[in-house]
Structures are given as structure tokens and as C-alpha cells.
Enzyme design. Sequence first.
Site, PDB file in Angstrom:
ATOM      1  N   SER A  15      -0.300 -60.654  45.937  1.00  0.00           N
ATOM      2  CA  SER A  15      -1.134 -60.848  44.744  1.00  0.00           C
ATOM      3  C   SER A  15      -0.245 -61.399  43.627  1.00  0.00           C
ATOM      4  CB  SER A  15      -1.772 -59.525  44.338  1.00  0.00           C
ATOM      5  OG  SER A  15      -0.763 -58.566  44.137  1.00  0.00           O
ATOM      6  N   SER A  16      -0.809 -61.599  42.471  1.00  0.00           N
ATOM      7  CA  SER A  16      -0.078 -62.076  41.273  1.00  0.00           C
ATOM      8  C   SER A  16       0.596 -63.431  41.470  1.00  0.00           C
ATOM      9  CB  SER A  16       0.995 -61.073  40.829  1.00  0.00           C
ATOM     10  OG  SER A  16       0.441 -59.817  40.645  1.00  0.00           O
ATOM     11  N   GLY A  18      -0.888 -66.152  40.556  1.00  0.00           N
ATOM     12  CA  GLY A  18      -1.399 -67.007  39.484  1.00  0.00           C
ATOM     13  C   GLY A  18      -2.573 -67.868  39.926  1.00  0.00           C
ATOM     14  N   ASP A 149      -7.088 -58.399  52.958  1.00  0.00           N
ATOM     15  CA  ASP A 149      -7.499 -57.119  52.385  1.00  0.00           C
ATOM     16  C   ASP A 149      -8.871 -56.744  52.937  1.00  0.00           C
ATOM     17  OD1 ASP A 149      -5.334 -57.404  50.753  1.00  0.00           O
ATOM     18  OD2 ASP A 149      -6.467 -57.816  48.911  1.00  0.00           O
ATOM     19  N   ILE A 150      -9.044 -55.465  53.234  1.00  0.00           N
ATOM     20  CA  ILE A 150     -10.358 -55.006  53.728  1.00  0.00           C
ATOM     21  C   ILE A 150     -11.427 -55.341  52.680  1.00  0.00           C
ATOM     22  CG2 ILE A 150     -11.732 -52.951  54.259  1.00  0.00           C
ATOM     23  CD1 ILE A 150      -9.164 -51.733  55.445  1.00  0.00           C
ATOM     24  N   LYS A 188      11.103 -70.343  53.067  1.00  0.00           N
ATOM     25  CA  LYS A 188      10.500 -69.926  54.339  1.00  0.00           C
ATOM     26  C   LYS A 188       8.988 -70.172  54.337  1.00  0.00           C
ATOM     27  CE  LYS A 188      13.397 -68.272  56.938  1.00  0.00           C
ATOM     28  NZ  LYS A 188      14.040 -69.207  57.882  1.00  0.00           N
ATOM     29  N   GLY A 355      -7.408 -50.685  20.609  1.00  0.00           N
ATOM     30  CA  GLY A 355      -7.073 -49.585  21.512  1.00  0.00           C
ATOM     31  C   GLY A 355      -8.053 -48.440  21.399  1.00  0.00           C
ATOM     32  N   CYS A 382      -9.665 -54.550  15.442  1.00  0.00           N
ATOM     33  CA  CYS A 382     -10.504 -53.444  15.924  1.00  0.00           C
ATOM     34  C   CYS A 382      -9.868 -52.099  15.566  1.00  0.00           C
ATOM     35  CB  CYS A 382     -10.804 -53.610  17.406  1.00  0.00           C
ATOM     36  SG  CYS A 382     -12.347 -52.813  17.856  1.00  0.00           S
ATOM     37  N   HIS A 509     -12.925 -59.091  17.711  1.00  0.00           N
ATOM     38  CA  HIS A 509     -11.736 -59.562  18.439  1.00  0.00           C
ATOM     39  C   HIS A 509     -11.640 -61.085  18.368  1.00  0.00           C
ATOM     40  CE1 HIS A 509     -10.779 -55.757  20.660  1.00  0.00           C
ATOM     41  NE2 HIS A 509     -12.023 -55.504  20.291  1.00  0.00           N
ATOM     42  N   GLU A 511      -9.244 -62.876  19.062  1.00  0.00           N
ATOM     43  CA  GLU A 511      -8.417 -63.399  20.158  1.00  0.00           C
ATOM     44  C   GLU A 511      -9.233 -63.879  21.352  1.00  0.00           C
ATOM     45  OE1 GLU A 511      -8.745 -60.251  19.300  1.00  0.00           O
ATOM     46  OE2 GLU A 511      -8.560 -58.861  20.981  1.00  0.00           O
TER      47      GLU A 511
HETATM   48  N1  GLN Z   1     -11.516 -47.183  19.791  1.00  0.00           N
HETATM   49  C1  GLN Z   1     -12.120 -47.933  18.742  1.00  0.00           C
HETATM   50  C2  GLN Z   1     -13.632 -47.969  18.869  1.00  0.00           C
HETATM   51  O1  GLN Z   1     -14.168 -47.709  19.927  1.00  0.00           O
HETATM   52  C3  GLN Z   1     -11.557 -49.337  18.693  1.00  0.00           C
HETATM   53  C4  GLN Z   1     -11.875 -50.147  19.905  1.00  0.00           C
HETATM   54  C5  GLN Z   1     -11.026 -51.381  20.026  1.00  0.00           C
HETATM   55  O2  GLN Z   1      -9.954 -51.457  19.432  1.00  0.00           O
HETATM   56  N2  GLN Z   1     -11.458 -52.340  20.844  1.00  0.00           N
HETATM   57  O3  GLN Z   1     -14.313 -48.261  17.932  1.00  0.00           O
END
Ligand code: GLN
Length: 534
Positions: A15-16, A18, A149-150, A188, A355, A382, A509, A511
Site C-alpha cells: 500500500s502507500s 501513491g 487483499d480479501i 527487482k 480537532g 474550527c 475549513h 483548506e
Molecule cells: N470539535 C469541534 C466541534 O465539533 C471542532 C471540530 C473541528 O475542528 N473540525 O465543533
Amino acid sequence: MSNCKYIFVTGGVTSSLGKGIVASSLAVLLQGRGLRVTIQKLDPYLNVDPGTLNPYEHGECFVTNDGAETDLDLGHYERFLSVPMSKRNNVTTGSVYEKIIKRERKGDFLGKTVQVIPHVTNEIKNRITALASKNQDVIITEIGGTVGDIESLPYIETVRQLKFEKGSDAIVIHLTLVPYLSATEELKTKPTQHSVKNLLQLGVQPDVLVCRAEINLGKDLKNKIALFCNVNSDSVIESIDASTIYDVPLLLSKQKLDLVVLEKLGYKNIKRLNIKKWNDFLIKLKNPTKKVKIAIVGKYVELKDAYKSISESLIHGGVFNNCEVKIKWVHSEDVKSKSVANIFRNCSGIVVAPGFGERGISGKLITIQYARTKNISFLGICLGMQMAVVEFARNVIGLKTAHSTEINAKTKYPVIDLMQNQKVLLNKGGTMRLGSYKCKLLNKKSKTFNAYKKDLIEERHRHRYEFNNDFLDEFKKSDMRFVGLNPESGLVEILELKNHKWFVGVQFHPEYKSTVTNPHPLFKSFIKSTILKK
Ligand code: GLN
């Protein structure tokens, strides 16, 4: 009726390797030949989606406009293609079985035994062909896992059936590893031969082999692989480790991967390759005139993939500013009052990452206080934005024990609280506030308005908690400005600090929306602020 062509990308040996980058790179080349391409990922695990997976297990969870929590490869697809992905672009075994079992209970299969073949394979087939439309020329489907992989057997079986049904409208690209043995100084090919044999046992003959290797394969080795694996030698493509993933489309195009694929799919009158915007990006990426160091603070930094979209967005924002972005990964648990100045010594910008849960929160709060008081450019995403509220409430407004109820359910000052409609939910999977929502920018003088240059934006979300509007009055008199609100619910989506160089917290987000040819306005503006002299 659509005339879509299908490209399946399988992986062998390990795996990995890319697969996601190879699939995305091929898609860029096909786009550059004037075709409308989309990519899909089939994941063989039993989770209905990766939203319930710990980032240590699976890296970042990427969120689409329509609110699907998906594999991080979909982030690569969007960043490479600048085409939005949707729920339909990520399929897991869990989601396939969920649907089939629901139908079984309803009685849709009354009288019949429900089996992997044909019921599971038919459902997988439906999920693949559902992407076909008259607005689409090519669908690239990446099969997660490794052949043999199964778990991935039903997917390979579906590929076999579809290849048979679609004839020359479907091809298989198999990605393998050609390891280098330093003791004997040679590459190889045996693992590649065996993995192709594995595929053949399952009834699938690959049309193209992409071989990951540390050094060039050379003509002889390509011929050898071709001979053993029943492919033409021009269909054996090497994929050497690149200095940046954004080089991969060019490396593959040098070996004419796009032409080989288009010819196999029966395309005539193939257009000249035009990837000018991509090349312009690469030239700027490789010739920066400035350099900044940006810290990403999070609790999963041992696994950089947990913050993939953020680190790539910073690179995009850097390229836009002709600036090399060096990322300093900071573990939130390492940040203490004593160490904070030393940790961020050479950083001109700090991102506090999204997070969940308590671990690392104290370090995030110390980081934010440092960025706020030392006038260092700060982007809180967030949870990062929520903690900026908590830090400010405690240290500026004076609500000493303020917190988010996610971390302290009994706090006297719940400045961040569970959203009203979340309070009744029992299930954890797929129940956050997910996907794209509108946000109204209220202040034309704000940093964010300056970045977006419009007052109605749309951004993607993944959270359960929000700023508690009961505390609006306390904040009104302060330097913290809520400059972006959801127009329907009034939820706070963006905060900024007055009298600070660049201090922005976003509940969404950004990003997830930055791409190579369309870097995100907030990341462009954030990086720009880090270059300006203090
Ligand atoms: N834990 C926070 C919430 O649920 C922030 C979530 C996040 O950072 N994506 O609101």
C-alpha cells in the site's frame, strides 16, 4: 446516453504507493487534452465513511460540498483537478452493504439469496456508472487497498465484469513497486510480476503498468516487465520519487502516459496537451523569491497526512505570493508557557488546527495567547477558532473559567457550546454540521473581506459546537470582531482581532477548497501577512 470511458487504477505489492497521486496526475493530463474528467475512490473497509476513523488510522477526513466525509485522496483529486467532488466520489464497503441490507429488510430481494456476486458487485457497479453523464468524458476509479487483499475481492471482480461489458471503453492501470536492492545494486521486477499474476488470477489483465521505483527502470527492465506481464513496453511507465507531488503529471506525461491511455480507449484526433496553468504554478513553486516559516499546531502532527489539506493550502498560498513555505510541525501537547517562545521563535505565522477532544487543548490555548499578544499572524481553523474564543474570553474579557462544553461540560462560561440541533442526536456517524454553508461577510474593512473581495461566500464545515451567542454582548465591547455570520442561523463563522496584524478564526475549513490553479483567498492573504515586515 453518455459515452463515458472508464479507467480503473489498482495497486499491487504494497500500500502507500501513491495511487491517488497517479490517478490525479493522469486526470490533470486528460483535462489538459480537453477532456472532462472526474475521479472516484472505492475503499474496501467496513466503516460507512471515514468520518468515524481516528486520523492516526486514516489521515485527514476530507469533506465535500454536499457534506460527505471522505478519504483524503478526494482532497488530492480536488486540488489537482479543481473540480468539486461529491458523495458519489467515495464508496466504502460499509456503505455498499448498508444499502444492500436495508433493501433486503425492505423486501426488495424477496425470494432470493442475497450474495456478494451479483448483489454486492452490482451495487458497486451502480456506484461507478452513476458518475457517467453527458457532461463527463472519463471516469477514473481508484480501488483502495492492494490486489490480493480479501477485502478488495468484490471490487476487482466488479472491474473484471465492467471491463468485459465496456470492451475498449474501459482500461486498467496497475500501480506496482519495483524495489531497489542496494546490496546487489539492482531493481527487482519479481514483485511486479507476481502482483500482475494475482490480478490475472482474478480475471483482470492490466493494460498499463505504472512502476514506482527509486531510480530509472531503463529500457531493458521495461521490456522485461512488458514481456512477463502481457503489456506493450510503452505501457510500462516508471514513477520515480518526485521532489514535489505536483511534478508527477509532468513526469508521467514525459513518458506519454496520457497518449498511451487515450489510444487504448480508442480516442482519435487527440488534442495538444495544454497544462499552462499547472506549469506556471510549478515554475513559481520552484523559484520562490521569499521564504517563511509557518507552524501548524495540532495533536496528530506525527502523522502529517492528518493535516494534508492545510499543508497543501499553505503551499498554494505561498506559491501565489512567490514564497516558499516551510512548515514547522508543532505537537500541541509540547506547548507550555515556558517553551512557547522558543517553539515559535522563527515562525512568522501560526495555524491552530481543527480537532476533537481534550488532548492538547492547553497547548493550543497557550499558542493562541502567544500569537495574539506577540502580534504574530494567526489562523485558527474550527477547533482552532473555538479555542481563540476561549483564550480571549479568559484572558481579555475576564471570564476566567470559560471553555467549550466539548472539553468541560460543566463550565460556568460555555462560550462554545453544542449546536441546538446536535443535542438530540444519538448516532456519531455522519451527524455533524457537514458540507457547504453560506457565510455573510459583515465588515468591508475586515481582513477576510479584503481576502475574498465579496460579501457572500460559501465554505465547508465539520463540527458540532459553535460560538454561544448568549455571550455576544460580552464580546461586543472588545477587540474581537465577529465579521462573518451564517445568514440563516446567525452562527458565528469568522472572527478577527482589531489591532492585530492578521488574526483570523474560522468555524469552517477553508483548506478543503484550495486548489493548485485556484489557491484559497484566506491562505493567500494569511501568507501575504507573514511576509510583511513586523
Ligand atoms: N470539535 C469541534 C466541534 O465539533 C471542532 C471540530 C473541528 O475542528 N473540525 O465543533
